[in-house]
Structures are given as structure tokens and as C-alpha cells.
Design a protein around this motif. Sequence first.
Motif, PDB file in Angstrom:
ATOM      1  N   GLY A  35      10.091 -18.463   0.591  1.00 42.31           N
ATOM      2  CA  GLY A  35      10.429 -17.473   1.615  1.00 42.31           C
ATOM      3  C   GLY A  35      11.245 -16.350   0.986  1.00 42.31           C
ATOM      4  O   GLY A  35      12.086 -16.594   0.121  1.00 42.31           O
ATOM      5  N   GLY A  36      10.983 -15.110   1.405  1.00 41.62           N
ATOM      6  CA  GLY A  36      11.720 -13.965   0.874  1.00 41.62           C
ATOM      7  C   GLY A  36      11.104 -13.379  -0.385  1.00 41.62           C
ATOM      8  O   GLY A  36      11.525 -12.335  -0.859  1.00 41.62           O
ATOM      9  N   ASN A  37      10.067 -14.036  -0.919  1.00 38.52           N
ATOM     10  CA  ASN A  37       9.405 -13.493  -2.111  1.00 38.52           C
ATOM     11  C   ASN A  37       8.178 -12.653  -1.790  1.00 38.52           C
ATOM     12  O   ASN A  37       7.681 -11.944  -2.664  1.00 38.52           O
ATOM     13  CB  ASN A  37       9.004 -14.623  -3.064  1.00 38.52           C
ATOM     14  CG  ASN A  37      10.124 -14.973  -4.045  1.00 38.52           C
ATOM     15  OD1 ASN A  37      11.146 -14.277  -4.114  1.00 38.52           O
ATOM     16  ND2 ASN A  37       9.950 -16.054  -4.785  1.00 38.52           N
ATOM     17  N   SER A  38       7.656 -12.733  -0.570  1.00 45.31           N
ATOM     18  CA  SER A  38       6.437 -11.955  -0.298  1.00 45.31           C
ATOM     19  C   SER A  38       6.764 -10.481  -0.124  1.00 45.31           C
ATOM     20  O   SER A  38       6.085  -9.619  -0.677  1.00 45.31           O
ATOM     21  CB  SER A  38       5.699 -12.488   0.927  1.00 45.31           C
ATOM     22  OG  SER A  38       6.491 -12.364   2.076  1.00 45.31           O
ATOM     23  N   ILE A  60       6.542  -4.827  -2.705  1.00 47.29           N
ATOM     24  CA  ILE A  60       7.156  -3.561  -3.133  1.00 47.29           C
ATOM     25  C   ILE A  60       7.151  -3.443  -4.653  1.00 47.29           C
ATOM     26  O   ILE A  60       6.816  -2.394  -5.210  1.00 47.29           O
ATOM     27  CB  ILE A  60       8.581  -3.424  -2.549  1.00 47.29           C
ATOM     28  CG1 ILE A  60       8.541  -3.561  -1.024  1.00 47.29           C
ATOM     29  CG2 ILE A  60       9.175  -2.072  -2.920  1.00 47.29           C
ATOM     30  CD1 ILE A  60       9.899  -3.539  -0.362  1.00 47.29           C
ATOM     31  N   VAL A  61       7.490  -4.547  -5.335  1.00 48.36           N
ATOM     32  CA  VAL A  61       7.531  -4.500  -6.807  1.00 48.36           C
ATOM     33  C   VAL A  61       6.136  -4.216  -7.369  1.00 48.36           C
ATOM     34  O   VAL A  61       5.948  -3.287  -8.163  1.00 48.36           O
ATOM     35  CB  VAL A  61       8.080  -5.825  -7.382  1.00 48.36           C
ATOM     36  CG1 VAL A  61       7.850  -5.900  -8.893  1.00 48.36           C
ATOM     37  CG2 VAL A  61       9.568  -5.960  -7.065  1.00 48.36           C
ATOM     38  N   GLY A  96       0.812  -1.212   0.000  1.00 43.14           N
ATOM     39  CA  GLY A  96       0.000   0.000   0.000  1.00 43.14           C
ATOM     40  C   GLY A  96       0.844   1.260   0.000  1.00 43.14           C
ATOM     41  O   GLY A  96       0.596   2.201  -0.763  1.00 43.14           O
ATOM     42  N   LEU A  97       1.858   1.283   0.852  1.00 45.97           N
ATOM     43  CA  LEU A  97       2.680   2.498   0.925  1.00 45.97           C
ATOM     44  C   LEU A  97       3.475   2.699  -0.358  1.00 45.97           C
ATOM     45  O   LEU A  97       3.612   3.827  -0.849  1.00 45.97           O
ATOM     46  CB  LEU A  97       3.620   2.424   2.134  1.00 45.97           C
ATOM     47  CG  LEU A  97       2.926   2.430   3.505  1.00 45.97           C
ATOM     48  CD1 LEU A  97       3.960   2.397   4.623  1.00 45.97           C
ATOM     49  CD2 LEU A  97       2.016   3.645   3.679  1.00 45.97           C
ATOM     50  N   ARG A  98       3.976   1.576  -0.910  1.00 47.34           N
ATOM     51  CA  ARG A  98       4.748   1.742  -2.159  1.00 47.34           C
ATOM     52  C   ARG A  98       3.831   2.199  -3.288  1.00 47.34           C
ATOM     53  O   ARG A  98       4.224   3.025  -4.127  1.00 47.34           O
ATOM     54  CB  ARG A  98       5.455   0.427  -2.526  1.00 47.34           C
ATOM     55  CG  ARG A  98       6.458   0.597  -3.673  1.00 47.34           C
ATOM     56  CD  ARG A  98       7.578   1.557  -3.271  1.00 47.34           C
ATOM     57  NE  ARG A  98       8.431   1.966  -4.390  1.00 47.34           N
ATOM     58  CZ  ARG A  98       8.169   2.965  -5.240  1.00 47.34           C
ATOM     59  NH1 ARG A  98       7.022   3.666  -5.142  1.00 47.34           N
ATOM     60  NH2 ARG A  98       9.017   3.287  -6.192  1.00 47.34           N
ATOM     61  N   ALA A 146      12.942  -7.025 -11.526  1.00 50.92           N
ATOM     62  CA  ALA A 146      12.749  -5.747 -10.816  1.00 50.92           C
ATOM     63  C   ALA A 146      13.308  -5.795  -9.400  1.00 50.92           C
ATOM     64  O   ALA A 146      13.522  -4.752  -8.773  1.00 50.92           O
ATOM     65  CB  ALA A 146      11.257  -5.402 -10.773  1.00 50.92           C
ATOM     66  N   ALA A 147      13.547  -7.005  -8.899  1.00 52.24           N
ATOM     67  CA  ALA A 147      13.998  -7.139  -7.507  1.00 52.24           C
ATOM     68  C   ALA A 147      15.266  -6.329  -7.244  1.00 52.24           C
ATOM     69  O   ALA A 147      15.390  -5.671  -6.206  1.00 52.24           O
ATOM     70  CB  ALA A 147      14.251  -8.614  -7.195  1.00 52.24           C
TER      71      ALA A 147
END
Lengths: 563, 237
Positions: A376-379, A384-385, A14-16, A87-88
Motif C-alpha cells: 500500500g502507498g507504492n502505486s 508519478i516516478v 499519464g499527466l506526469r 526518487a520518492a
Amino acid sequence: MNYDVIVVGSGLAGLRAAIAAIHGGASTAVLSMVYAVRSHSVAAQGGINAALGNVDPEDNWKNHAFDTVKGSDYLADQKAVCRMTEAAIPTIYEMEHWGTAFSRLPDGRIAQRPFGGAGKQRTCYAEDRTGHILLYTLFQQSVRNKAVFYDEWMVIDLVIEDNKCVGLIAMDMNSGELKSFGAKAVIFATGGAGRVYGASTNALICTGSGIGVAYRAGIPLKDMEFVQFHPTTLFGTNILITEGARGEGGYLYNRLGERFMKRYASEKMELAPRDIVARAIRTEVLEGRGFENAYVHLDLRHIGEEKLNERLPGIREIGLKFAGKDIVSDPLPIQPGQHYTMGGIDCDIDGKTKVDGVYAAGECACVSVHGANRLGGNSLLETIVFGKIAGDHAADYIASRKDAVNQSLLKNKLDAKEKFVSDLQSSKGKEKVGVLREKLRSTMIRNVGVFRKLDEMKEADKTITELKERYTKISFTHPSRKFNLELLTAMEMETMLEIGHVITEGAIRRTESRGGHYRVDYPERDDENWLKHTICTQGENGEPVFSDSEVDISIWEPKERKY
Amino acid sequence: MAEKTYEIRITRQDPDTGEKTKSFYQIPVIPGMTVLEALWYIVDRIDGSLSFRYSCRGGVCGSCSMQINREVQLACQVQLSMLPQGTIIIEPLPRLSVIKDLVVDMKPFMNKYNSVQPFFANKKLPQQGEMVQSAEQRTDIEDSVKCIMCGACYVVCPLVYKDADFMGPAAMAAAQRFAFDSRNEQGKQRLVEVNGLGDFHGCLKVGKCSHVCPKGVDPARRIEEIREYVEALSKNN
């Protein structure tokens, strides 16, 4: 009030999205049930994946994409995954430039740790508080960009006309008043629906409220039967114990002192993907090799106090405060718990839903980049992306839309919702909503959990139908609308029942095992019949109506998944 | 034998009249039950009119700070069994106006936090890759970044009590965080240019803020670091 873009939810996605929409010149407001820094993103621990190559110079975003697709049991859309993993890299650098306090390598670059299902060491982190550090960065940048916040507002309805977004209706939780907001674009970033389940790692606010608003407004949901059960949640409270604990070298032991993962994933061992480790733990317990028939041990003692303090200080604190165990000297009792909603609001690679101007991003959305099992680490990465992508697209969209928002339609919807809430509050039954909620949660975790059996799922389906009936007979202790938790719970409960229904019937319908969805009666993956997304819309009588959509497998051919 | 229970006394406030009352509840003994879980037990089973804030229930979101037996704590981190015998007294955070029951108005606290301009705004960014920061440089900010904005330090600070304009410990720890981050091109000079110096001198060094902080931010120490910098600055001038 009218804005160009309204973002619902104030976690990372939401913030991004809000920052992107503001940068795109849109007047933007963020509505959230909680102050931004209270959002569930804050609780993410282990890290965020990006093939920076800081530790493993051979790594690249294509490796990351392949690991993600394989981890998804080939249900993720492959071009969407590539978009995310490519994009990461700039995403991490942008966050770092905005001040994110990542942990560092000895040469001062961003540190990366091993994580489950990943072929390379690519998970960037900030100790074991990565979500907190990232969320604060985006909150701070929202302050910098003078984002407008409506804190403690609950969105209860989406207003659509001719398949175009008109705005929404929301309740100010402090005063209990309902208000309409005109907006040509609405971005849902409301998180997952973990609290439909008992034994969830999720924050108490993760009830799927945004998913429910979209669903009731006619927007399809996708792949809701795919629920992630995290292997290591603290026995008792189900507070998350990060996968990073195993990434840093933690072992899993059963009651017999065996490192039992050797039976399930002899190569990857404790760092196999979550669905596999969660099933392994449940199997150990079901076959009598667990402790107290309920949990196994996560042993970190051999890692040593110094490294534990440096890499896993939050886990040490959680162990001490919530279980009375010090990871330096004691193993932690852990069991699988509901952790993540792989499914969500059906949207495309740009976050667009089927309604013009309505977007979804983050856990509430299903692009799909996680398919049947998220790595793990993809959420954090997805939030953000795709938050940025949705915000950019929403800003472009409103620039192209010249019509005025239909204010009388908003007013009519507001009146209708006003009546809905009044009716709800004046209902005179004997049921307590909190009791119904507990019944739903215990049913879902017991009957639609790690291992799924047809008769148990059918029983859950029946229970949910009964709960829907009982829900019409709830009553309230207190007539006030001001910060009335009973009323808020009741409004969330309407959604939770719908989502529980969609998950359960979707799980009954999918007669195969894939990723997080494991059918005891159909233990194999069935690409011939089920290599497809589940689409669910709400029928005329409120029932889930299912169809399918294609999976993008244009890059890698599905193969058997071995670790 | 009667079932064993905990007695909880909660200070309530009616949002319309402002009238304060006390409610008493009996909670069954459930192993590991936290104060936050007890509050939910009350709403779900006894009295749905009770209001409080909640979110993560794992000590990281900062929502449920309140007074438990007169100490400011996170309700999700306190187990009923850890408290001394006798009635458990639960009250809202002090010194902030009450919206309803245990829900207080956090805006003054949040606004002060935001007023220190707590953000990076570097103009020069590397073309490629990250800004390098050594693990040692990072230690300058590793405690201040742990803040969860629960407001505990703010409500116990005697100077906040005396002077409503005083920014308070959390905001000052945030000021420290940005000034002492080796990557921030504004540098420590930011304390003078952005934040002004008045409040940093104002701190009375009572240290209650560090005592109540649930996350080890140690705001008193952070303020001291600012003061050391400012004093060195004035000596040099």
C-alpha cells in the motif's frame, strides 16, 4: 493529427508523463476515455510512500526498498525498486511545491502514517483523499503547461512499422468517429484491468483497454497472474476502505469477536501486507467465523470521532452513504475484493517496451516494482516516478528520431479499424455484451481469486473460451456510434476476454504460491522453479503464449517472508 | 403477485436531430442498487442505446452528476430505495447543451475552471524539503480542495443562468483555494492580479451551490471569504 508524443490515459502516470514530455520540448497530446480528473487515480485514498523521515528520522530509501522487495515476495526487480524509492523523496517535494495539500505534522511538515508491510511510518497522505489531491495537482500543472487534451477518446489500435512507433487509431466517443494520430512515441498510462473481475474496487473504466491494445500489437505482458485482492472493501459495493484505516489503528474482528490476525501475522497483525490479510479474512469466512458467510468487521470506534474526522473523513462518508454505517459508532462490514493489477505491459526500468517509441507507466505497466504483491502507498508513487521517467525518455527519443511518420500506413490502419467497427456493429447474433461481461467477472472472482484451485481455474479457462465464441455472436440495440455504451463495452470486452485468458492460464501455469497468487495445491513459494517473471505474447490464433524472464535479485537474497 | 419493480423515466435526446423523448424502464428491486447501477442495468439488459457518463461509482470522480427527481446529484450516491415512491425521474444536468441523453457538454464549465489559472507557479522554492504549512493554515483550503468538478454548483447558480460569462461557483472556489493557500507566493493579491474582481462581486449569495455540492466544498462560503478580503482591501485603499 500528428504529435511527437501521445500519452494514452490521464491519471497520475499519464499527466506526469505529459508534463515531462512537454518540459522536454515535445509536442504532446493526452488522449483519455474520461476527463483527466475522472481518472481512477482520483479514488486512491491512503497515501504515497516516501522515506522523508518526518516522523521516523531513522528511515531512508533503502529501508523503503527492502520493505517493497520483501512485500513483493521477492518477485520485484530490485534495482527498479531502488530507483523508485530513491526518487520518492524528490517526487513528494516536487508535488508539494506544485501545491499538493498534504496533511501536516504539528510542526508544519508533511505528515506520514503507518501502512501495511512497512517497517517505518512513511506513508504521506492528504486525509484519506490522497489520490484526489495528487491528481488535481497534476491536472492543474497540466493546465499551467498548456497540455493538449483529447477528452473522451478511446484508443483502439497502435500502429507500428519495423518495430518503431508510428501512431495510433482512436475513437472520439462523443461523435463515434475514428481518427488516426501520428506519433513517434506513445506512452500507455491506462491503468489496471481490475474490472475483468467482479467484486473490484476499481473504477468502471479500469478494463485494461491500454494493456489490450499493446498486447494485440505484439507487445508482451508480464506477470499478469499476480492480482491484488485488497483485504478491506465494503461488503456489497466493494468500494475501497483504505489500508490507512488500519494504519490509524483499526482492528479486524470475526463473528466470535476475535482479532483473528493474531493467527496469521502475530507481529504485524492488521498491518501485514495485503495478500496475507486478504487470505486471513477469506479463511475466517470459509471456516465459518465470518458474518453471513461473507464478511468480517473493521472496527474503528476506539479511534474516536475527532481523530476519525481528521484522518478518515472520506471513509466516514463512504460508510454513511454506501452502507448506512457510521464508523464512529458502527463497525464496517468488509471483505476482500480485486484491487490492483501487479502485472502489465512488459517494460524496462525506463518504461520502454520492446517496440521503439512505445512506453508504459503506472498500473498498466510492469517494470516490475511490485512483484507478486504491491505494498500500500507504492502505486501512487510508481505512477508519478515512472510517469516522469517515461515522459523524459520519450522526449529524448523523439529528438533522436529523424524519419517521417508513415502516413499511408496510418491511413490503411484507420480504414481497417473502420471496417472492424462497422463489422462489429452489423453482427447479427443474439448475445448481449453486458451479459457476457458479467459472466466473465463472476467467473474470474470465483475461480481465479484469493485462493486458486486447479480444477476451478481450468473451468474458468473453459468458460473464457466459450465466452470468446459467444462474443462473436453479439448484437447491438442501436446503430449509432455516438456515445454508444454498448459499442464501447463491446470494444473493451474484446480486451477483457484476452486479459482474463492471460491471467487464468498464467495462474494455471505457475505451480507455486507467491504474494497475491495462492495455489491451494502448491501452497509454498518455489524459488528453484518459479523465481522468474511470466512473459505472455499473443499467438497467431489469439491464444496466450508463455515464456519467462529473469528477476533482478542483485541486492537482497530471497528469504522466507514472515510478518 | 407481480414482481416488484421501480419505474424510471429518463429524458432522452437524439444527438442528430436534437429531438427530445422520454423513455420508461422497469427495474427489479435489488437491495442497495444505485441510480448509476440502474442505468447500467438498462444498458446491459433492456436498452443499449442509453448514454450517460460514469467512472469511479464511489462519489469521488464527478462523472455522473445528473438530475434525479429534479435534484442535481451524483447518480452513484443515490440508492433507488432512498427515493420517494413513484416514478423516478432522471434528466441531464440543466443549462448545459446535451450531447446525447444524460451526457452534457461540460466544456464551458471546465474552461471557466481553467480560466482562474488554478495552479501553483511559485518562483522561489525551498532548496531542500517541503514548504512548511501549519495544520491551521491548511484549514483555509481544506474545503475548497475537496472539489470534484462535477458541475453541480455551476448548473444551479442563478447568475450562471443570467450571465453566460459568469465564472460560477466551482471556479471561484478554485480561485479561493489558490489565493488562500499559505504556500502560494502570489498570495491573496492573486485574486486581483490574476482573477480580476468583477465576478466575485457578482455573486447573488443565493447559496444553492453549497446546498447541492456533494463534497462539502461550500462554494458560497468560499466566495464570501474572497469578498471579505476584497472589501478589506478597498477600505484600506
